[in-house]
Design an enzyme around this catalytic site. Structure first.
Site, PDB file in Angstrom:
ATOM      1  N   PHE A   1      79.365  18.099 -28.832  1.00 27.68           N
ATOM      2  CA  PHE A   1      79.539  17.538 -27.495  1.00 27.68           C
ATOM      3  C   PHE A   1      80.074  16.116 -27.629  1.00 27.68           C
ATOM      4  CE2 PHE A   1      75.982  14.472 -26.938  1.00 27.68           C
ATOM      5  CZ  PHE A   1      75.265  14.734 -28.093  1.00 27.68           C
TER       6      PHE A   1
ATOM      7  N   LYS B   1      71.447  17.118 -26.404  1.00 30.77           N
ATOM      8  CA  LYS B   1      70.419  16.370 -27.151  1.00 30.77           C
ATOM      9  C   LYS B   1      69.184  17.243 -27.335  1.00 30.77           C
ATOM     10  CE  LYS B   1      71.411  11.621 -25.530  1.00 30.77           C
ATOM     11  NZ  LYS B   1      70.809  10.449 -24.870  1.00 30.77           N
TER      12      LYS B   1
ATOM     13  N   ASN C   1      70.552  15.413 -20.917  1.00 29.20           N
ATOM     14  CA  ASN C   1      71.611  15.964 -21.771  1.00 29.20           C
ATOM     15  C   ASN C   1      71.083  17.165 -22.570  1.00 29.20           C
ATOM     16  OD1 ASN C   1      73.454  16.413 -23.875  1.00 29.20           O
ATOM     17  ND2 ASN C   1      74.178  14.300 -23.786  1.00 29.20           N
TER      18      ASN C   1
ATOM     19  N   ARG D   1      71.229  11.675 -35.448  1.00 26.56           N
ATOM     20  CA  ARG D   1      70.008  12.242 -34.843  1.00 26.56           C
ATOM     21  C   ARG D   1      69.088  12.792 -35.940  1.00 26.56           C
ATOM     22  NH1 ARG D   1      73.006  13.944 -31.009  1.00 26.56           N
ATOM     23  NH2 ARG D   1      72.641  12.136 -29.672  1.00 26.56           N
TER      24      ARG D   1
ATOM     25  N   LYS E   1      76.134  19.830 -38.800  1.00 29.06           N
ATOM     26  CA  LYS E   1      75.979  18.552 -38.092  1.00 29.06           C
ATOM     27  C   LYS E   1      74.507  18.147 -38.076  1.00 29.06           C
ATOM     28  CE  LYS E   1      76.346  15.985 -33.794  1.00 29.06           C
ATOM     29  NZ  LYS E   1      76.474  15.959 -32.339  1.00 29.06           N
TER      30      LYS E   1
ATOM     31  N   TYR F   1      81.685  12.804 -28.244  1.00 25.56           N
ATOM     32  CA  TYR F   1      82.787  12.335 -29.083  1.00 25.56           C
ATOM     33  C   TYR F   1      82.930  13.139 -30.372  1.00 25.56           C
ATOM     34  CZ  TYR F   1      82.670   8.354 -25.895  1.00 25.56           C
ATOM     35  OH  TYR F   1      82.706   7.566 -24.772  1.00 25.56           O
ATOM     36  N   ASP F   2      82.199  14.242 -30.519  1.00 21.67           N
ATOM     37  CA  ASP F   2      82.298  15.024 -31.758  1.00 21.67           C
ATOM     38  C   ASP F   2      83.742  15.429 -32.103  1.00 21.67           C
ATOM     39  OD1 ASP F   2      79.628  14.862 -32.381  1.00 21.67           O
ATOM     40  OD2 ASP F   2      79.097  16.783 -31.476  1.00 21.67           O
TER      41      ASP F   2
ATOM     42  N   ASP G   1      68.601   6.713 -26.736  1.00 21.58           N
ATOM     43  CA  ASP G   1      69.892   6.237 -26.258  1.00 21.58           C
ATOM     44  C   ASP G   1      70.829   6.266 -27.457  1.00 21.58           C
ATOM     45  OD1 ASP G   1      71.204   5.312 -23.841  1.00 21.58           O
ATOM     46  OD2 ASP G   1      71.633   3.487 -24.960  1.00 21.58           O
TER      47      ASP G   1
HETATM   48  P1  ITT Z   1      70.416  10.776 -21.195  1.00 22.53           P
HETATM   49  O1  ITT Z   1      70.677   9.309 -20.960  1.00 22.53           O
HETATM   50  O2  ITT Z   1      69.914  11.478 -19.996  1.00 22.53           O
HETATM   51  O3  ITT Z   1      69.594  11.040 -22.424  1.00 22.53           O
HETATM   52  P2  ITT Z   1      73.255  10.809 -21.794  1.00 22.53           P
HETATM   53  O4  ITT Z   1      74.205  11.820 -22.346  1.00 22.53           O
HETATM   54  O5  ITT Z   1      73.692  10.033 -20.564  1.00 22.53           O
HETATM   55  O6  ITT Z   1      71.839  11.509 -21.512  1.00 22.53           O
HETATM   56  P3  ITT Z   1      73.248   8.384 -23.348  1.00 22.53           P
HETATM   57  O7  ITT Z   1      73.209   7.468 -22.184  1.00 22.53           O
HETATM   58  O8  ITT Z   1      72.367   8.092 -24.542  1.00 22.53           O
HETATM   59  O9  ITT Z   1      72.865   9.879 -22.959  1.00 22.53           O
HETATM   60  O10 ITT Z   1      74.759   8.506 -23.802  1.00 22.53           O
HETATM   61  C1  ITT Z   1      75.036   9.128 -25.003  1.00 22.53           C
HETATM   62  C2  ITT Z   1      76.524   9.446 -25.055  1.00 22.53           C
HETATM   63  O11 ITT Z   1      76.997   9.109 -26.372  1.00 22.53           O
HETATM   64  C3  ITT Z   1      76.738  10.940 -24.904  1.00 22.53           C
HETATM   65  O12 ITT Z   1      76.905  11.312 -23.549  1.00 22.53           O
HETATM   66  C4  ITT Z   1      77.962  11.155 -25.760  1.00 22.53           C
HETATM   67  O13 ITT Z   1      79.114  10.794 -25.026  1.00 22.53           O
HETATM   68  C5  ITT Z   1      77.770  10.147 -26.899  1.00 22.53           C
HETATM   69  N1  ITT Z   1      77.025  10.753 -28.025  1.00 22.53           N
HETATM   70  C6  ITT Z   1      75.727  10.524 -28.391  1.00 22.53           C
HETATM   71  N2  ITT Z   1      75.389  11.286 -29.446  1.00 22.53           N
HETATM   72  C7  ITT Z   1      76.477  12.010 -29.744  1.00 22.53           C
HETATM   73  C8  ITT Z   1      76.756  13.002 -30.703  1.00 22.53           C
HETATM   74  O14 ITT Z   1      75.834  13.439 -31.558  1.00 22.53           O
HETATM   75  N3  ITT Z   1      77.969  13.541 -30.724  1.00 22.53           N
HETATM   76  C9  ITT Z   1      78.927  13.147 -29.857  1.00 22.53           C
HETATM   77  N4  ITT Z   1      78.742  12.226 -28.902  1.00 22.53           N
HETATM   78  C10 ITT Z   1      77.525  11.660 -28.841  1.00 22.53           C
END
Ligand code: ITT
Length: 218
Positions: free
Chosen positions: A170, A14, A11, A200, A194, A172-173, A67
């Site tokens: 990104f 992230k 991602n 985070r 943010k 659910y923001d 995660d």
């Molecule tokens: P990796 O597993 O490769 O790190 P991923 O996006 O699949 O990437 P996760 O499995 O941890 O990561 O899923 C996290 C999800 O949660 C992410 O795709 C968003 O939909 C949501 N999310 C996490 N942090 C967020 C944030 O700061 N703002 C908005 N949505 C967030």
């Protein structure tokens, strides 16, 4: 002095947020190959451990992974660990739980939009104060042999907006209003704002405390 860490994630958002928050600390993030290990656990800690170990062993050095996801109290804490691909699941009510998984193969942006649509639809008719929600994150630092050196958990509290608002961020923001964002969704905030208040940011404060202790070790 620069401290180098691999960053194990698929991602890019992230990577940007973690890199920006850690910028002032002299930490440099090195992206790894996107090995995308399967997240088979029903909780954030379990999946964070899977990712951290897999990426650290693959990269061969100290690696940060995390995660994260959205937990909505009125939905029995869904989407939870299934946040990234929530709309690929059937969702059952009473009690709220996930059913069959139908991988859509959609792009990250497309699925983010569908995820937000689904949460808003499930929350239709649910009024405050029952719209409480939080972003949760578990962050891990693992060594090349898979040893876990740091594990931090944190969250940012707020509620689900009545509709999608804003273009930044990104996931659910666009539907998450922080308890300290004056009725703006995270997607309506300047990205630096943010980064000052998010889940985070909070877990990276814990990471920095750990890093200070780690670097002072004999
Ligand atoms: P990796 O597993 O490769 O790190 P991923 O996006 O699949 O990437 P996760 O499995 O941890 O990561 O899923 C996290 C999800 O949660 C992410 O795709 C968003 O939909 C949501 N999310 C996490 N942090 C967020 C944030 O700061 N703002 C908005 N949505 C967030």
């Amino acid at each position: 002095m620069t401290h180098r860490f691999y960053i194990g994630t698929t991602n890019q958002h992230k990577i940007r947020e973690i890199g920006s928050i850690l910028h002032a600390t002299g930490c440099e993030l090195i992206p790894t190959d996107k090995i995308d290990p399967e997240e088979t656990e029903p909780d954030f800690v379990g999946n964070a451990l899977i990712k951290a170990r897999a990426y650290a062993v693959h990269a061969g050095g100290l690696t940060i992974s995390e995660d994260s996801g959205l937990m909505v109290a009125a939905l029995n804490n869904l989407p939870g660990p299934w946040s990234a691909r929530f709309s690929d699941f059937e969702v059952h009510r009473d009690p709220w739980r996930l059913g069959a998984h139908h991988p859509s193969g959609l792009s990250r942006d497309e699925i983010d939009r569908k995820n937000n649509d689904l949460v808003l639809e499930l929350m239709r008719g649910i009024e405050q104060p029952r719209r409480a929600a939080m972003f949760k994150v578990v962050m891990i630092v693992a060594a090349a042999d898979g040893e876990i050196l740091f594990k931090g958990e944190n969250e940012a509290h707020g509620w689900i907006a009545p509709e999608m608002r804003g273009q930044n961020g990104f996931g659910y923001d666009p539907i998450f209003i922080g308890h300290n964002t004056f009725d703006r969704t995270y997607a309506e905030l300047d990205r630096h704002r943010k980064d000052l208040i998010s889940h985070r940011r909070k877990v990276l404060n814990d990471f920095q405390d750990w890093l200070g202790r780690f670097l002072r070790q004999p």
